[in-house]
Design a protein around this motif. Structure first.
Motif, PDB file in Angstrom:
ATOM      1  N   ALA A 110      17.292   4.305  -8.058  1.00 58.31           N
ATOM      2  CA  ALA A 110      16.270   4.877  -7.181  1.00 58.31           C
ATOM      3  C   ALA A 110      16.133   6.391  -7.638  1.00 58.31           C
ATOM      4  CB  ALA A 110      16.445   4.727  -5.804  1.00 58.31           C
ATOM      5  N   ASP A 111      17.171   6.962  -7.562  1.00 55.11           N
ATOM      6  CA  ASP A 111      17.425   8.442  -7.672  1.00 55.11           C
ATOM      7  C   ASP A 111      16.819   8.834  -9.196  1.00 55.11           C
ATOM      8  OD1 ASP A 111      18.113   9.464  -5.120  1.00 55.11           O
ATOM      9  OD2 ASP A 111      20.189   9.559  -5.625  1.00 55.11           O
ATOM     10  N   GLU A 112      17.404   7.946 -10.214  1.00 58.17           N
ATOM     11  CA  GLU A 112      17.094   8.406 -11.454  1.00 58.17           C
ATOM     12  C   GLU A 112      15.757   8.142 -11.844  1.00 58.17           C
ATOM     13  OE1 GLU A 112      19.873   5.739 -13.870  1.00 58.17           O
ATOM     14  OE2 GLU A 112      21.506   7.150 -13.475  1.00 58.17           O
ATOM     15  N   SER A 113      15.166   7.174 -11.186  1.00 60.11           N
ATOM     16  CA  SER A 113      13.623   6.638 -11.721  1.00 60.11           C
ATOM     17  C   SER A 113      12.558   7.464 -10.793  1.00 60.11           C
ATOM     18  CB  SER A 113      13.501   5.188 -11.424  1.00 60.11           C
ATOM     19  OG  SER A 113      13.793   4.757 -10.130  1.00 60.11           O
ATOM     20  N   ARG A 114      13.293   8.047  -9.714  1.00 66.59           N
ATOM     21  CA  ARG A 114      12.374   8.836  -8.668  1.00 66.59           C
ATOM     22  C   ARG A 114      11.234   7.639  -8.084  1.00 66.59           C
ATOM     23  NH1 ARG A 114       9.813  14.036  -9.956  1.00 66.59           N
ATOM     24  NH2 ARG A 114       9.576  13.141 -12.305  1.00 66.59           N
ATOM     25  N   GLY A 115      11.837   6.524  -7.679  1.00 71.43           N
ATOM     26  CA  GLY A 115      10.887   5.352  -7.275  1.00 71.43           C
ATOM     27  C   GLY A 115      11.780   4.575  -6.504  1.00 71.43           C
ATOM     28  N   PRO A 116      11.091   3.200  -6.389  1.00 71.42           N
ATOM     29  CA  PRO A 116      11.748   2.261  -5.204  1.00 71.42           C
ATOM     30  C   PRO A 116      12.973   1.491  -6.176  1.00 71.42           C
ATOM     31  CG  PRO A 116       9.702   1.460  -6.118  1.00 71.42           C
ATOM     32  CD  PRO A 116       9.760   2.933  -6.584  1.00 71.42           C
ATOM     33  N   TYR A 117      13.966   0.941  -5.244  1.00 68.48           N
ATOM     34  CA  TYR A 117      14.590   0.036  -5.990  1.00 68.48           C
ATOM     35  C   TYR A 117      15.159  -0.997  -4.658  1.00 68.48           C
ATOM     36  CZ  TYR A 117      18.346  -2.185  -8.403  1.00 68.48           C
ATOM     37  OH  TYR A 117      18.989  -3.299  -9.169  1.00 68.48           O
ATOM     38  N   VAL A 118      15.080  -2.211  -4.863  1.00 66.05           N
ATOM     39  CA  VAL A 118      15.330  -3.076  -3.829  1.00 66.05           C
ATOM     40  C   VAL A 118      16.610  -3.994  -4.038  1.00 66.05           C
ATOM     41  CG1 VAL A 118      14.512  -5.245  -2.700  1.00 66.05           C
ATOM     42  CG2 VAL A 118      12.735  -3.297  -3.661  1.00 66.05           C
ATOM     43  N   LEU A 119      17.541  -4.066  -3.156  1.00 67.70           N
ATOM     44  CA  LEU A 119      18.629  -5.049  -3.250  1.00 67.70           C
ATOM     45  C   LEU A 119      18.356  -6.227  -2.345  1.00 67.70           C
ATOM     46  CD1 LEU A 119      21.613  -5.450  -4.698  1.00 67.70           C
ATOM     47  CD2 LEU A 119      22.410  -4.161  -2.510  1.00 67.70           C
ATOM     48  N   LEU A 120      18.161  -7.168  -2.724  1.00 66.98           N
ATOM     49  CA  LEU A 120      17.941  -8.249  -1.974  1.00 66.98           C
ATOM     50  C   LEU A 120      19.426  -9.074  -1.557  1.00 66.98           C
ATOM     51  CD1 LEU A 120      15.098 -10.183  -4.062  1.00 66.98           C
ATOM     52  CD2 LEU A 120      14.751  -9.142  -2.162  1.00 66.98           C
ATOM     53  N   ILE A 121      19.439  -9.060  -0.140  1.00 64.96           N
ATOM     54  CA  ILE A 121      20.766  -9.835   0.056  1.00 64.96           C
ATOM     55  C   ILE A 121      20.510 -11.274   1.021  1.00 64.96           C
ATOM     56  CG2 ILE A 121      21.482  -7.523   0.434  1.00 64.96           C
ATOM     57  CD1 ILE A 121      21.390  -7.901   3.773  1.00 64.96           C
ATOM     58  N   THR A 122      21.390 -11.997   1.373  1.00 60.86           N
ATOM     59  CA  THR A 122      21.206 -13.179   2.223  1.00 60.86           C
ATOM     60  C   THR A 122      22.496 -12.987   3.285  1.00 60.86           C
ATOM     61  OG1 THR A 122      22.997 -14.624   0.864  1.00 60.86           O
ATOM     62  CG2 THR A 122      20.639 -14.467   0.073  1.00 60.86           C
TER      63      THR A 122
ATOM     64  N   GLY B 151       8.049  -8.779  -8.858  1.00 62.18           N
ATOM     65  CA  GLY B 151       7.405  -8.439 -10.132  1.00 62.18           C
ATOM     66  C   GLY B 151       6.232  -8.182 -10.463  1.00 62.18           C
ATOM     67  N   ALA B 152       5.091  -8.572  -9.397  1.00 59.99           N
ATOM     68  CA  ALA B 152       3.787  -8.107  -9.794  1.00 59.99           C
ATOM     69  C   ALA B 152       3.836  -6.649  -9.054  1.00 59.99           C
ATOM     70  CB  ALA B 152       2.898  -8.992  -8.634  1.00 59.99           C
ATOM     71  N   TRP B 153       4.381  -6.201  -8.198  1.00 58.66           N
ATOM     72  CA  TRP B 153       4.394  -4.596  -8.038  1.00 58.66           C
ATOM     73  C   TRP B 153       5.223  -3.935  -8.831  1.00 58.66           C
ATOM     74  CZ3 TRP B 153       5.201  -5.437  -1.781  1.00 58.66           C
ATOM     75  CH2 TRP B 153       3.831  -5.726  -1.275  1.00 58.66           C
TER      76      TRP B 153
ATOM     77  N   GLY C 113       0.825  -1.337  -0.089  1.00 59.43           N
ATOM     78  CA  GLY C 113       0.105  -0.123   0.091  1.00 59.43           C
ATOM     79  C   GLY C 113       0.605   1.339  -0.025  1.00 59.43           C
ATOM     80  N   VAL C 114       1.878   1.313   0.897  1.00 62.21           N
ATOM     81  CA  VAL C 114       2.706   2.630   0.968  1.00 62.21           C
ATOM     82  C   VAL C 114       3.754   2.786  -0.410  1.00 62.21           C
ATOM     83  CG1 VAL C 114       4.648   1.669   2.213  1.00 62.21           C
ATOM     84  CG2 VAL C 114       3.882   4.092   2.662  1.00 62.21           C
ATOM     85  N   LEU C 115       3.797   1.595  -0.816  1.00 64.52           N
ATOM     86  CA  LEU C 115       4.706   1.693  -2.004  1.00 64.52           C
ATOM     87  C   LEU C 115       4.102   2.277  -3.342  1.00 64.52           C
ATOM     88  CD1 LEU C 115       6.662  -1.624  -1.714  1.00 64.52           C
ATOM     89  CD2 LEU C 115       7.490   0.500  -2.332  1.00 64.52           C
ATOM     90  N   ALA C 116       2.768   1.758  -3.303  1.00 60.90           N
ATOM     91  CA  ALA C 116       1.825   2.286  -4.630  1.00 60.90           C
ATOM     92  C   ALA C 116       1.319   3.878  -4.120  1.00 60.90           C
ATOM     93  CB  ALA C 116       0.572   1.355  -4.429  1.00 60.90           C
ATOM     94  N   GLY C 117       0.976   3.892  -3.039  1.00 59.75           N
ATOM     95  CA  GLY C 117       0.305   5.243  -2.597  1.00 59.75           C
ATOM     96  C   GLY C 117       1.110   6.375  -2.255  1.00 59.75           C
ATOM     97  N   LEU C 118       2.279   5.871  -1.805  1.00 60.92           N
ATOM     98  CA  LEU C 118       3.094   6.999  -1.597  1.00 60.92           C
ATOM     99  C   LEU C 118       4.472   7.132  -2.391  1.00 60.92           C
ATOM    100  CD1 LEU C 118       4.131   9.446   0.413  1.00 60.92           C
ATOM    101  CD2 LEU C 118       5.169   7.672   1.829  1.00 60.92           C
TER     102      LEU C 118
END
Lengths: 185, 149
Positions: free
Chosen positions: B132-144, B106-108, B64-69
């Motif tokens: 994230a800066d360039e797209s003005r949006g989210p970017y996720v780095l998945l770590i283990t 992927g769905a989001w 929700g917060v990803l989509a709405g904010l």
């Protein structure tokens, strides 16, 4: 009880250009473009519960500005945990105003779950020390300057009249327009 | 980054220890992941640069917060997310989260990358922040967990 717009106009009249205003979605966000707000203002049109944490991030980033968050009781009912987060972060420059009208006004005026929530007690229980009930505008005129000077995060709990026939203006700005205009110098 | 908001798990908790040692980044402990997203966005809107450090269980809370904010207001928001329950995670009860993590990203339509510890991890973080800066949006780095060794 005091009408929402009366509270909002009284608050806006107390703001300065050094403040930063963050509004939750709904009636406050829809009224604000029609008021002469002297401070940078960002109004949400979605994302219930985001106003206080958004304001917290701003307050921590800019300790030289006072950040004011407007949040509704429906939104905070979803995420009261944020009050503990604010209490832990202890920003000296954050005041949140909680608009308690016991309804989801922007989605059609449905009633909140019918629990007699003690917001002042809840906020204190979650660690906030500067919490004041605000039943009317005269109290707001005294309580807001106290909150601004508190040197701790503050929550003002406004008792707001719910009027199902209130003619609230529609959203008049798109999020990208709001975002493009918003800067904190 | 100027601020990192976090709900820890075992791996993220270790990462946040390093964040706390930084004089440049304000570490903010939050109660729930949606708050972390909004706090990071607030820092970015106020002229800083906010990051979110959470587990994938918490990311799944954040639709929700990803989509709405984040998306709606086009705010850069960089995430480091612990990828529990993938094939490398020995803890059985994380498996259901691992099964849906990349499918949900992927769905989001969230851009993301899997951290590659054989390469320069700092450069991967820097690249994610930049995207994230360039797209003005989210970017996720998945770590283990292994990425933190």
């Amino acid at each position: 009880m005091t009408p929402r717009k009366t509270f909002l106009e009284a608050l806006v009249a107390m703001l300065t250009p050094r403040d930063v205003l963050v509004s939750c979605l709904g009636a406050n966000a829809r009224y604000l473009p029609h008021l002469a707000v002297p401070a940078p203002c960002i109004a949400l049109c979605d994302s219930m519960g985001a106003a206080i944490p958004l304001a917290l991030g701003m307050a921590l980033q800019r300790p030289d500005r006072h950040v004011i968050a407007l949040e509704g009781d429906g939104s905070l009912m979803m995420s009261p945990n944020v009050l503990a987060t604010v209490a832990a972060a202890r920003p000296e420059n954050l005041t949140a105003l909680l608009w308690v009208n016991r309804h989801y006004e922007s989605s059609g005026g449905q009633a909140l779950p019918a629990a007699p929530v003690d917001w002042v007690g809840l906020a204190r229980g979650l660690g906030l020390t500067h919490v004041e009930p605000v039943p009317d505008v005269a109290t707001l005129h005294a309580a807001f300057p106290r909150a601004r000077d508190a040197r701790s995060p503050a929550l003002l709990v406004l008792d707001v009249a719910f009027d199902p026939h209130e003619e609230i203006p529609p959203y008049s700005e798109r999020p990208d327009e709001i975002r493009a205009r918003f800067t904190v110098a | 980054m100027t601020l990192a908001a976090s709900v820890p798990d075992t791996w993220i908790g270790r990462l946040m220890q390093a964040v706390r040692a930084s004089a440049k980044i304000r570490a903010v402990d939050v109660a729930r992941e949606e708050e972390a997203v909004a706090i990071a966005c607030g820092a970015s809107l106020a002229g800083g640069r906010g990051a979110v450090l959470i587990q994938n269980a918490g990311l799944l809370n954040c639709g929700g917060v990803l989509a709405g904010l984040v998306e709606l207001y086009r705010i850069p928001c960089f995430f480091i997310v612990s990828y529990r329950g993938d094939g490398r995670d020995p803890i059985y009860y994380h498996t259901p989260k691992g099964r849906v993590t990349e499918a949900t990203l992927g769905a989001w339509r969230l851009p993301y990358a899997l951290a590659d510890r054989a390469e320069d991890l700092a450069a991967q973080v820097a690249r994610g922040v930049e995207l994230a800066d360039e797209s003005r949006g989210p970017y996720v780095l998945l770590i283990t967990g292994g990425d933190l060794e």
